[in-house]
Motif scaffolding. Structure first.
Motif, PDB file in Angstrom:
ATOM      1  N   LEU A 133     113.484 -93.775   5.362  1.00  0.00           N
ATOM      2  CA  LEU A 133     112.138 -93.333   4.977  1.00  0.00           C
ATOM      3  C   LEU A 133     112.160 -91.983   4.284  1.00  0.00           C
ATOM      4  CD1 LEU A 133     109.756 -94.248   7.958  1.00  0.00           C
ATOM      5  CD2 LEU A 133     110.395 -95.608   5.968  1.00  0.00           C
ATOM      6  N   SER A 134     113.176 -91.197   4.613  1.00  0.00           N
ATOM      7  CA  SER A 134     113.200 -89.839   4.091  1.00  0.00           C
ATOM      8  C   SER A 134     114.633 -89.360   3.954  1.00  0.00           C
ATOM      9  CB  SER A 134     112.449 -88.911   5.058  1.00  0.00           C
ATOM     10  OG  SER A 134     112.772 -87.560   4.809  1.00  0.00           O
ATOM     11  N   PRO A 135     114.897 -88.592   2.895  1.00  0.00           N
ATOM     12  CA  PRO A 135     116.234 -88.014   2.781  1.00  0.00           C
ATOM     13  C   PRO A 135     116.439 -86.891   3.811  1.00  0.00           C
ATOM     14  CG  PRO A 135     114.844 -87.263   0.972  1.00  0.00           C
ATOM     15  CD  PRO A 135     114.050 -88.274   1.739  1.00  0.00           C
ATOM     16  N   ASP A 136     115.360 -86.418   4.406  1.00  0.00           N
ATOM     17  CA  ASP A 136     115.492 -85.372   5.420  1.00  0.00           C
ATOM     18  C   ASP A 136     114.652 -85.733   6.643  1.00  0.00           C
ATOM     19  OD1 ASP A 136     116.310 -83.121   6.718  1.00  0.00           O
ATOM     20  OD2 ASP A 136     115.685 -81.718   5.164  1.00  0.00           O
ATOM     21  N   LEU A 157     114.421 -89.755  23.949  1.00  0.00           N
ATOM     22  CA  LEU A 157     114.762 -90.084  22.567  1.00  0.00           C
ATOM     23  C   LEU A 157     113.868 -91.172  21.954  1.00  0.00           C
ATOM     24  CD1 LEU A 157     116.619 -89.691  20.132  1.00  0.00           C
ATOM     25  CD2 LEU A 157     118.032 -91.518  21.057  1.00  0.00           C
ATOM     26  N   GLU A 158     113.751 -92.307  22.655  1.00  0.00           N
ATOM     27  CA  GLU A 158     113.063 -93.456  22.050  1.00  0.00           C
ATOM     28  C   GLU A 158     111.624 -93.104  21.672  1.00  0.00           C
ATOM     29  OE1 GLU A 158     114.450 -96.798  21.547  1.00  0.00           O
ATOM     30  OE2 GLU A 158     116.255 -95.589  21.774  1.00  0.00           O
ATOM     31  N   GLU A 159     110.963 -92.463  22.612  1.00  0.00           N
ATOM     32  CA  GLU A 159     109.567 -92.108  22.376  1.00  0.00           C
ATOM     33  C   GLU A 159     109.440 -91.192  21.153  1.00  0.00           C
ATOM     34  OE1 GLU A 159     107.897 -89.965  25.640  1.00  0.00           O
ATOM     35  OE2 GLU A 159     106.056 -89.511  24.535  1.00  0.00           O
ATOM     36  N   LEU A 160     110.367 -90.255  21.053  1.00  0.00           N
ATOM     37  CA  LEU A 160     110.316 -89.310  19.935  1.00  0.00           C
ATOM     38  C   LEU A 160     110.616 -89.992  18.608  1.00  0.00           C
ATOM     39  CD1 LEU A 160     112.042 -86.278  21.666  1.00  0.00           C
ATOM     40  CD2 LEU A 160     109.660 -86.393  20.915  1.00  0.00           C
ATOM     41  N   LEU A 161     111.538 -90.961  18.648  1.00  0.00           N
ATOM     42  CA  LEU A 161     111.841 -91.693  17.414  1.00  0.00           C
ATOM     43  C   LEU A 161     110.615 -92.472  16.935  1.00  0.00           C
ATOM     44  CD1 LEU A 161     115.479 -93.022  17.983  1.00  0.00           C
ATOM     45  CD2 LEU A 161     114.705 -91.544  16.119  1.00  0.00           C
ATOM     46  N   GLU A 162     109.906 -93.066  17.892  1.00  0.00           N
ATOM     47  CA  GLU A 162     108.703 -93.816  17.522  1.00  0.00           C
ATOM     48  C   GLU A 162     107.645 -92.878  16.939  1.00  0.00           C
ATOM     49  OE1 GLU A 162     107.697 -95.895  21.125  1.00  0.00           O
ATOM     50  OE2 GLU A 162     109.495 -97.149  21.020  1.00  0.00           O
ATOM     51  N   LYS A 163     107.512 -91.748  17.566  1.00  0.00           N
ATOM     52  CA  LYS A 163     106.540 -90.764  17.098  1.00  0.00           C
ATOM     53  C   LYS A 163     106.894 -90.271  15.692  1.00  0.00           C
ATOM     54  CE  LYS A 163     104.587 -87.716  20.341  1.00  0.00           C
ATOM     55  NZ  LYS A 163     103.141 -87.893  20.186  1.00  0.00           N
ATOM     56  N   ALA A 164     108.184 -90.012  15.508  1.00  0.00           N
ATOM     57  CA  ALA A 164     108.634 -89.491  14.204  1.00  0.00           C
ATOM     58  C   ALA A 164     108.311 -90.482  13.091  1.00  0.00           C
ATOM     59  CB  ALA A 164     110.134 -89.199  14.242  1.00  0.00           C
ATOM     60  N   GLU A 165     108.499 -91.770  13.381  1.00  0.00           N
ATOM     61  CA  GLU A 165     108.193 -92.765  12.342  1.00  0.00           C
ATOM     62  C   GLU A 165     106.701 -92.767  12.019  1.00  0.00           C
ATOM     63  OE1 GLU A 165     109.466 -96.814  13.030  1.00  0.00           O
ATOM     64  OE2 GLU A 165     108.660 -97.470  11.093  1.00  0.00           O
ATOM     65  N   SER A 166     105.881 -92.695  13.060  1.00  0.00           N
ATOM     66  CA  SER A 166     104.439 -92.657  12.818  1.00  0.00           C
ATOM     67  C   SER A 166     104.056 -91.477  11.944  1.00  0.00           C
ATOM     68  CB  SER A 166     103.670 -92.518  14.137  1.00  0.00           C
ATOM     69  OG  SER A 166     103.857 -93.645  14.924  1.00  0.00           O
ATOM     70  N   ILE A 167     104.621 -90.322  12.282  1.00  0.00           N
ATOM     71  CA  ILE A 167     104.285 -89.121  11.510  1.00  0.00           C
ATOM     72  C   ILE A 167     104.740 -89.269  10.071  1.00  0.00           C
ATOM     73  CG2 ILE A 167     104.681 -86.640  11.272  1.00  0.00           C
ATOM     74  CD1 ILE A 167     105.148 -86.525  14.324  1.00  0.00           C
ATOM     75  N   CYS A 168     105.964 -89.766   9.907  1.00  0.00           N
ATOM     76  CA  CYS A 168     106.519 -89.895   8.564  1.00  0.00           C
ATOM     77  C   CYS A 168     105.687 -90.867   7.718  1.00  0.00           C
ATOM     78  CB  CYS A 168     107.969 -90.350   8.635  1.00  0.00           C
ATOM     79  SG  CYS A 168     108.800 -90.360   7.047  1.00  0.00           S
ATOM     80  N   ARG A 169     105.303 -91.980   8.328  1.00  0.00           N
ATOM     81  CA  ARG A 169     104.496 -92.953   7.580  1.00  0.00           C
ATOM     82  C   ARG A 169     103.116 -92.388   7.258  1.00  0.00           C
ATOM     83  NH1 ARG A 169     106.650 -97.610   6.601  1.00  0.00           N
ATOM     84  NH2 ARG A 169     108.498 -98.256   7.768  1.00  0.00           N
ATOM     85  N   GLN A 170     102.603 -91.589   8.172  1.00  0.00           N
ATOM     86  CA  GLN A 170     101.302 -90.994   7.927  1.00  0.00           C
ATOM     87  C   GLN A 170     101.369 -90.027   6.741  1.00  0.00           C
ATOM     88  OE1 GLN A 170      99.990 -88.231  10.928  1.00  0.00           O
ATOM     89  NE2 GLN A 170      97.833 -88.687  10.560  1.00  0.00           N
ATOM     90  N   VAL A 171     102.385 -89.183   6.758  1.00  0.00           N
ATOM     91  CA  VAL A 171     102.542 -88.232   5.658  1.00  0.00           C
ATOM     92  C   VAL A 171     102.831 -88.982   4.360  1.00  0.00           C
ATOM     93  CG1 VAL A 171     103.977 -86.351   4.768  1.00  0.00           C
ATOM     94  CG2 VAL A 171     103.276 -86.338   7.161  1.00  0.00           C
ATOM     95  N   GLY A 172     103.657 -90.029   4.476  1.00  0.00           N
ATOM     96  CA  GLY A 172     104.016 -90.799   3.286  1.00  0.00           C
ATOM     97  C   GLY A 172     102.843 -91.534   2.652  1.00  0.00           C
TER      98      GLY A 172
END
Lengths: 404, 219
Positions: A319-322, A362-377
């Motif tokens: 989803l992101s290079p960073d 970890l798992e919860e944070l990974l799920e959260k990170a994807e939500s944030i990334c998709r929201q910003v994207g």
């Protein structure tokens, strides 16, 4: 420009000017507004609704679309699945490589095939090479490694005496290796062959890339790779691949690290202006404490078993290079309520952040990170500074072919 | 207001440790702050931090101790923290000559990035390794004298002189603060920029106050 950077750093505490522009609305309020959800909303499971403990979605000048509920992580990529991406001659087509990256992003890799698959993820093995080509290339790489290793092994004492940079870096490597992951079984004993291998690889890397040399933090990244590869040559080339991805972080000017911290700051400002403002009041919004997170990809915050899962997600560049920036944001978001204690000061905030090490889910944070990334994207006009951070358009979430 | 009672300390001091890689900065801090010494060390990445509540002359001092990475590469990051430090502990390793030679380089860094009049202490660490000693006590003392700073030889491992060194630094800062010559936090550069800001936005300026416990962001 340095001006705005300074403004962010030394922001006067009292300013309210931003406040007026910011309208803070909760997720629920927005969802009915039906803004610009680009991908299909998932059906929220009971455990997902728990996670929306504090989902403040904020419109900074109307920039952020609603946050989709977190998607549960998939099981790890199995050997059968991995084989299914490979042609009969061993090649992986461009299309399958993309599917593979999406798949690993969504569920990481089964431990039994990590050793093989990491070589691809880290660019040591080419996806588009046949098995035969790959074996040839591997042999060549082995020879190259031996040549470079011989170079420093065969320095005469007088040569070393006349080579200050080498001596400095060699000493640093030796001092750091004996301080790397000694609490992990593999590296515990002073006489462990793995410690010797760490040294050999890092010294050889100095010969491979004299400009970059050895920089503190590298040994932390290498140890995890070595733990998977259990082989000096393979570890070296995987490490080279990793450095090709992230060498900017270690460059002498440190400009890239400063840029990343600035980007994280902007992301936080956009996604959670209330907390950003709070950090400003506590003299903490420069986020320098994320430096360690971002330099070595949260190496000090997780156990090896979690790190492998996490790094695989980062290395897909899906989803992101960073992506680590979004993961950092997920941690901050998760912990922000704990830190918004009125009695907290600057020291308490730092102490809290430091105390998170090895205490994160970890798992919860990974799920959260994807939500944030998709929201910003999903933002139509991202600030220029953030544009390089998300793939546009974002690829849809991975689904198994059978599950329509 | 309730604020004063919330606070469980009289002063907040910010200290920073610098010096070459692997001279024992982190171990000194662990010894002082937690009275422990671990044989499995890890290197410090970028910047790290510890808190210690400490009492001198009936004054409760909350010490914020910043630990820095020794590799030159990370100086741009750590320089930000020099600005805030009221006291700096510069460490070398008595068994490694080059770490002593670099003391002058670190002193220059402090001069470049630190606050004017910041209190500095020089530490020669690892005296437990006497048989490997390369730098004599006399040499260390001489260098410290040249720069008019206090000098200690310590062992974080054997717990020799560590508390003494930190205490001396805290004493010096306390004396400065109490004499009104310094505040709990802030540097000349920060003060200047604060004044500039206040000139632009005419709000009641938080004028320099002799003490340090009168609330505000400096605590």
């Amino acid at each position: 420009p340095p001006d705005s950077e300074q403004l962010l750093e030394r922001r006067p505490v009292e300013t309210n000017d931003e406040e007026e522009e910011i309208s803070t609305i909760t997720c629920k309020d927005i969802e009915t507004g039906g803004n610009t959800a680009k991908s299909k909303p998932d059906v929220a499971t009971p455990e997902q609704s728990l996670i929306s403990d504090f989902q403040i979605v904020t419109n900074l000048q109307g920039q952020l679309p609603p946050r989709l509920p977190p998607r549960p992580r998939l099981p790890p990529l199995s050997r059968e699945e991995w084989e299914s991406y490979r042609e009969i001659d061993g090649r992986v087509s461009k299309e399958n490589e993309e599917k593979f990256r999406a798949r690993v992003f969504a569920g990481s890799i089964d431990h039994s095939i990590r050793r093989e698959v990491w070589k691809y993820l880290l660019g040591y093995f080419r996806f588009d090479a046949t098995d035969i080509e790959r074996m040839e290339e591997q042999k060549a790489k082995e020879r190259e490694y031996e040549v470079m290793k011989k170079q420093w092994e065969s320095f005469l004492p007088q040569q070393e005496a006349n080579f200050a940079r080498w001596r400095e870096l060699r000493n640093l490597v030796e001092k750091d290796v004996i301080r790397t992951d000694r609490d992990v079984e593999l590296f515990h004993s002073v006489s462990s062959p793995q410690l010797k291998q760490l040294q050999n690889i890092l010294k050889t890397y100095i010969m491979y890339n004299m400009d970059l040399g050895y920089v503190q933090g590298m040994s932390d990244l290498l140890s995890v790779i070595l733990a998977i590869m259990e082989n000096e040559v393979d570890s070296f080339w995987c490490f080279v691949g990793l450095m090709d991805m992230i060498h900017d972080r270690f460059e002498i000017t440190q400009e890239f690290m400063r840029l990343r911290i600035k980007q994280l700051r902007t992301l936080l400002k956009v996604s959670d202006p209330e907390f950003y403002k709070y950090l400003g009041e506590k003299d903490s919004n420069n986020l320098y404490l994320s430096f360690r997170w971002l330099l070595v990809d949260f190496k000090r915050e997780f156990q090896f078993s979690d790190l492998m899962i996490l790094w695989e997600v980062f290395w897909t560049l899906h989803l992101s290079p960073d992506y680590p920036l979004f993961f950092a944001l997920a941690i901050i978001e998760k912990e922000r309520n704990n830190m918004m204690d009125p009695k907290f000061d600057f020291s308490d905030i730092i102490a809290h952040i430091n105390g998170l090490s090895k205490n994160l889910q970890l798992e919860e944070l990974l799920e959260k990170a994807e939500s944030i990334c998709r929201q910003v994207g999903a933002v139509d006009h991202l600030p220029e500074e953030l544009q390089p951070l998300v793939r546009q358009p974002l690829p849809p979430p991975f689904t198994f072919p059978s599950a329509k | 207001m309730a604020r004063a009672t919330d606070k469980k300390y009289d002063h907040l001091f910010q200290l920073l440790l610098c010096g070459d890689s692997s001279v024992g900065k982190t171990c000194l801090i662990s010894r002082f702050a937690d009275n422990e010494f671990r044989h499995t060390h890890i290197n410090t990445i970028g910047i790290d931090f510890k808190l210690k509540l400490f009492t001198i002359r009936d004054k409760k001092i909350r010490m914020q101790i910043w630990d820095t990475a020794g590799q030159e590469r990370y100086e741009t990051l750590t320089a930000q923290y020099y600005r805030k430090a009221q006291g700096i502990i510069l460490v070398y390793d008595i068994t490694r000559e080059e770490t002593f030679r670099n003391v002058t380089k670190w002193l220059r860094n402090i001069e470049d990035h630190g606050v004017k009049g910041v209190k500095i202490i020089l530490i020669g660490n690892k005296v437990d390794l006497e048989s490997e000693r390369k730098i004599s006590t006399r040499h260390g003392q001489k260098l410290a004298n040249q720069h008019n700073i206090k000098f200690f030889e310590t062992s974080a491992w054997k717990d020799i002189n560590v508390t003494e060194a930190f205490t001396e630094l805290a004493e010096q800062i306390l004396a400065k603060v109490e004499s009104g010559g310094g505040r709990d936090r802030g540097s000349s550069s920060i003060r200047e920029s604060a004044i500039k800001l206040h000139e632009q936005q005419p709000t009641p300026a938080t004028k320099s106050h002799g003490g340090c416990c009168s609330g505000g962001s400096s605590n």
